[in-house]
Motif scaffolding. Structure first.
Motif, PDB file in Angstrom:
ATOM      1  N   THR A  33       5.735  -9.155  10.121  1.00 10.72           N
ATOM      2  CA  THR A  33       4.590  -9.027   9.823  1.00 10.72           C
ATOM      3  C   THR A  33       3.700 -10.220   9.439  1.00 10.72           C
ATOM      4  O   THR A  33       2.272 -10.459   9.648  1.00 10.72           O
ATOM      5  N   SER A  34       4.316 -11.171   8.648  1.00  9.78           N
ATOM      6  CA  SER A  34       3.196 -11.963   7.865  1.00  9.78           C
ATOM      7  C   SER A  34       2.922 -13.077   8.691  1.00  9.78           C
ATOM      8  O   SER A  34       1.496 -13.811   8.422  1.00  9.78           O
ATOM      9  N   GLY A  45       1.668  -7.821   5.164  1.00  9.34           N
ATOM     10  CA  GLY A  45       2.405  -6.678   5.992  1.00  9.34           C
ATOM     11  C   GLY A  45       1.932  -5.493   5.079  1.00  9.34           C
ATOM     12  O   GLY A  45       2.496  -4.343   5.407  1.00  9.34           O
ATOM     13  N   SER A  46       1.081  -5.421   4.219  1.00  8.03           N
ATOM     14  CA  SER A  46       0.891  -4.421   3.197  1.00  8.03           C
ATOM     15  C   SER A  46       0.160  -3.187   3.659  1.00  8.03           C
ATOM     16  O   SER A  46       0.044  -2.120   3.052  1.00  8.03           O
ATOM     17  N   ILE A  47      -0.449  -3.240   4.908  1.00  9.33           N
ATOM     18  CA  ILE A  47      -0.605  -1.988   5.471  1.00  9.33           C
ATOM     19  C   ILE A  47       0.421  -1.458   6.532  1.00  9.33           C
ATOM     20  O   ILE A  47       0.840  -0.210   6.416  1.00  9.33           O
ATOM     21  N   ARG A  48       0.803  -2.527   7.337  1.00 13.07           N
ATOM     22  CA  ARG A  48       1.856  -1.996   8.361  1.00 13.07           C
ATOM     23  C   ARG A  48       3.269  -1.632   7.870  1.00 13.07           C
ATOM     24  O   ARG A  48       3.856  -0.761   8.344  1.00 13.07           O
ATOM     25  N   ASN A  75      -0.921 -12.291   9.424  1.00 10.75           N
ATOM     26  CA  ASN A  75      -1.665 -12.660   8.477  1.00 10.75           C
ATOM     27  C   ASN A  75      -2.198 -14.254   8.294  1.00 10.75           C
ATOM     28  O   ASN A  75      -3.124 -14.572   7.927  1.00 10.75           O
ATOM     29  N   CYS A 117      10.483  -8.406   5.700  1.00 12.99           N
ATOM     30  CA  CYS A 117       9.224  -8.035   6.360  1.00 12.99           C
ATOM     31  C   CYS A 117       8.982  -8.933   7.273  1.00 12.99           C
ATOM     32  O   CYS A 117       7.962  -9.707   7.298  1.00 12.99           O
ATOM     33  N   SER A 141       0.986  -1.251  -0.067  1.00 18.14           N
ATOM     34  CA  SER A 141       0.119  -0.100   0.061  1.00 18.14           C
ATOM     35  C   SER A 141       0.786   1.479   0.036  1.00 18.14           C
ATOM     36  O   SER A 141       0.661   2.417   0.723  1.00 18.14           O
ATOM     37  N   LYS A 170      -3.881  -3.870  10.848  1.00 16.68           N
ATOM     38  CA  LYS A 170      -4.609  -4.968  10.116  1.00 16.68           C
ATOM     39  C   LYS A 170      -5.456  -5.669  11.154  1.00 16.68           C
ATOM     40  O   LYS A 170      -5.037  -5.997  12.028  1.00 16.68           O
ATOM     41  N   ASN A 177      -4.583  -2.584   1.965  1.00 14.90           N
ATOM     42  CA  ASN A 177      -4.882  -3.880   2.473  1.00 14.90           C
ATOM     43  C   ASN A 177      -3.643  -4.627   2.721  1.00 14.90           C
ATOM     44  O   ASN A 177      -2.546  -3.995   2.320  1.00 14.90           O
ATOM     45  N   ASP A 178      -3.743  -5.745   3.044  1.00 17.80           N
ATOM     46  CA  ASP A 178      -2.456  -6.445   3.791  1.00 17.80           C
ATOM     47  C   ASP A 178      -2.715  -7.945   3.808  1.00 17.80           C
ATOM     48  O   ASP A 178      -3.678  -8.458   4.232  1.00 17.80           O
TER      49      ASP A 178
END
Length: 482
Positions: free
Chosen positions: A414-415, A171-174, A418, A411, A149, A186, A167-168
């Motif tokens: 973060t994952s 980790g795509s928001i964080r 998810n 990253c 993002s 997230k 969206n995530d």
């Protein structure tokens, strides 16, 4: 109101000013359009727009007239081209209808003015898709905006708009929140609608929300969009009260675990680890019980699951685009790592997929057990501050597994969340010696958004961040025509 005054307001404050009649929504949209024009030449964050006028929205919504942008991935608006960061879609596919989330954004009164950039099909911690060119970090344009993002985070950080869809899936928001000095939550799996085009995006790893400058904006937006629709695969526990009421509420004395070593074994910058340590001390001083602990994470199993799930999902996404457009995917219209993942994803068997999902279940059970002992886990968001542009080059000559490894090494904090489907928030609590933002991550068990928001607000008061301004900012740049 001038540009400087506009950029100083978060979405909540701007909505209040519009509602008071001090300024009209049309005047605010003109300011936002000017602000986007001022910064985008430097940062390249806009995939489509700014539009001549905002997309239709509810004039009585909570955020009525507040400028907004949607990411060029998953969420889409009727009549607005979407490219998903890929040349495979050419000039873009024009969807005939809104997604459920877009309908919620409209109902909240958000005035959508643009579509923001993303890496190709979202599989990168950077935003440099060949379809748009490099999106650059406003704190230092030689550095990455993060991903996926990235465009959304850049526009918010640079003062062009106060809030943007994100969206995530890993980790795509964080990650872009950390790269750009923003708040990025997230939510729990199933909290925010992703239909009607899909049920659980990315095998349940993909979730939707936004990037913001303040905790209260994040909480208020979650109140507006956390709505179930008929046909959703499940409905999760609703909050005990509105999330906006959690901001400023006493979190009580919590059990907080701290972990600063990468589960992947990859390097963690000492400045990043140090920022986490400082926040641990702040939380302890606030009365929380803080100690160093971590769930037992089998990284190789997590990584292999990500490789199978992401690659098969990309193969399915590309097959859908081919069926929709009649185009044929290949190296001429996909970046090298995307094509490598698609080729591998086409070989994934039902057994491979089952093994990957079993690994996700195993890690989810371990993290669930861990959160019976601790209320929250504090970690870095990213291993390092925003890396230089090109660090995660999706057009590099790498195999699908090499590419997956490179992303999740960078990253690595973060994952996990998810895969577990549990909520996590990145907060911009520090800056590096070179002036780049540093984010820390707080994660909790399923449906713990209320606790995360209480503690996030507590930290926002203790170590405020909203007075920081990047080098590229709408209040300090002249418009291109000037």
């Amino acid at each position: 109101m001038n540009i400087d005054e506009y950029t100083a307001l978060d979405a909540t404050a701007l909505a209040a000013v519009i509602a008071s009649g001090e300024i009209t929504a049309d005047e605010v949209a003109a300011l936002a359009t000017e602000a986007i024009a001022r910064v985008d030449e430097e940062v390249n964050a806009v995939a489509e727009g700014p539009f001549d006028r905002p997309l239709d929205y509810a004039a009585d919504g909570r955020f009525a007239g507040v400028p907004f942008a949607i990411k060029d991935l998953v969420c889409h608006a009727a009549g607005v081209p979407t490219r998903m960061g890929t040349r495979l879609l050419g000039e873009g596919f024009v969807p005939p209808a809104d997604t459920h989330l877009m309908a919620r954004f409209r109902a909240a009164g958000l005035a959508t003015l643009a579509v923001t950039t993303t890496p190709e099909l979202g599989f990168n911690g950077n935003s440099e898709a060949l379809a748009y060119g490099s999106t650059r970090n406003p704190w230092n344009t030689a550095h990455s905006a993060g991903g996926s993002s990235g465009g959304a985070a850049v526009l918010v950080a640079a003062g062009a708009i106060p809030i943007a869809h994100a969206n995530d899936g890993g980790g795509s928001i964080r990650v872009p929140a950390a790269c750009n000095g923003l708040v990025g939550l997230k939510p729990s799996r199933g909290r925010v609608p992703s239909g009607p085009d899909s049920a659980e995006g990315l095998y349940g790893m993909g979730v939707e929300l936004a990037v913001t400058r303040t905790v209260r904006d994040t909480a208020a937006l979650l109140d507006e969009v956390a709505v179930s629709y008929p046909g959703d695969p499940f409905v999760i526990a609703p909050p005990a009260r509105p999330w906006a009421e959690e901001v400023g509420a006493d979190p009580g004395r919590l059990r907080i675990a701290v972990h600063t070593e990468s589960w992947a074994g990859s390097h963690v910058d000492p400045e990043v680890a140090g920022a986490v340590d400082v926040i641990a001390e702040v939380l302890e001083a606030a009365g929380h019980h803080v100690e160093r602990r971590t769930p037992n994470i089998e990284w190789e199993s997590l990584l292999n699951a990500n490789h199978v799930l992401w690659s098969s999902f990309l193969a399915g996404s590309v097959a859908g685009i081919e069926a929709l457009t009649g185009a044929t995917a290949g190296p001429a219209n996909l970046e090298r790592t995307t094509w490598a993942c698609v080729e591998y994803g086409r070989t994934v068997s039902a057994i491979d997929l089952g093994v990957a999902l079993a690994a996700v279940n195993t890690v989810s059970r371990e993290v669930g057990r861990f959160f019976t002992e601790y209320d929250l886990l504090l970690t870095p968001t990213m291993n390092t501050p925003a890396p230089l542009l090109g660090h995660l080059d999706a057009n590099a000559d790498l195999s699908s597994f090499e590419w997956t490894t490179r992303i999740f090494d960078a990253c690595s904090f973060t994952s996990l969340f998810n895969q577990t489907g549990t909520p996590a928030i990145s907060l911009p609590v520090a800056q590096s010696a070179r002036g780049l933002p540093i984010g820390v991550q707080l994660a909790g068990p399923a449906c713990s958004e209320a606790v995360l928001l209480r503690v996030a607000a507590q930290l926002e008061d203790a170590v405020p961040w909203t007075d920081r301004r990047p080098a590229v900012h709408a209040a300090t740049l002249m418009s291109p025509a000037t």
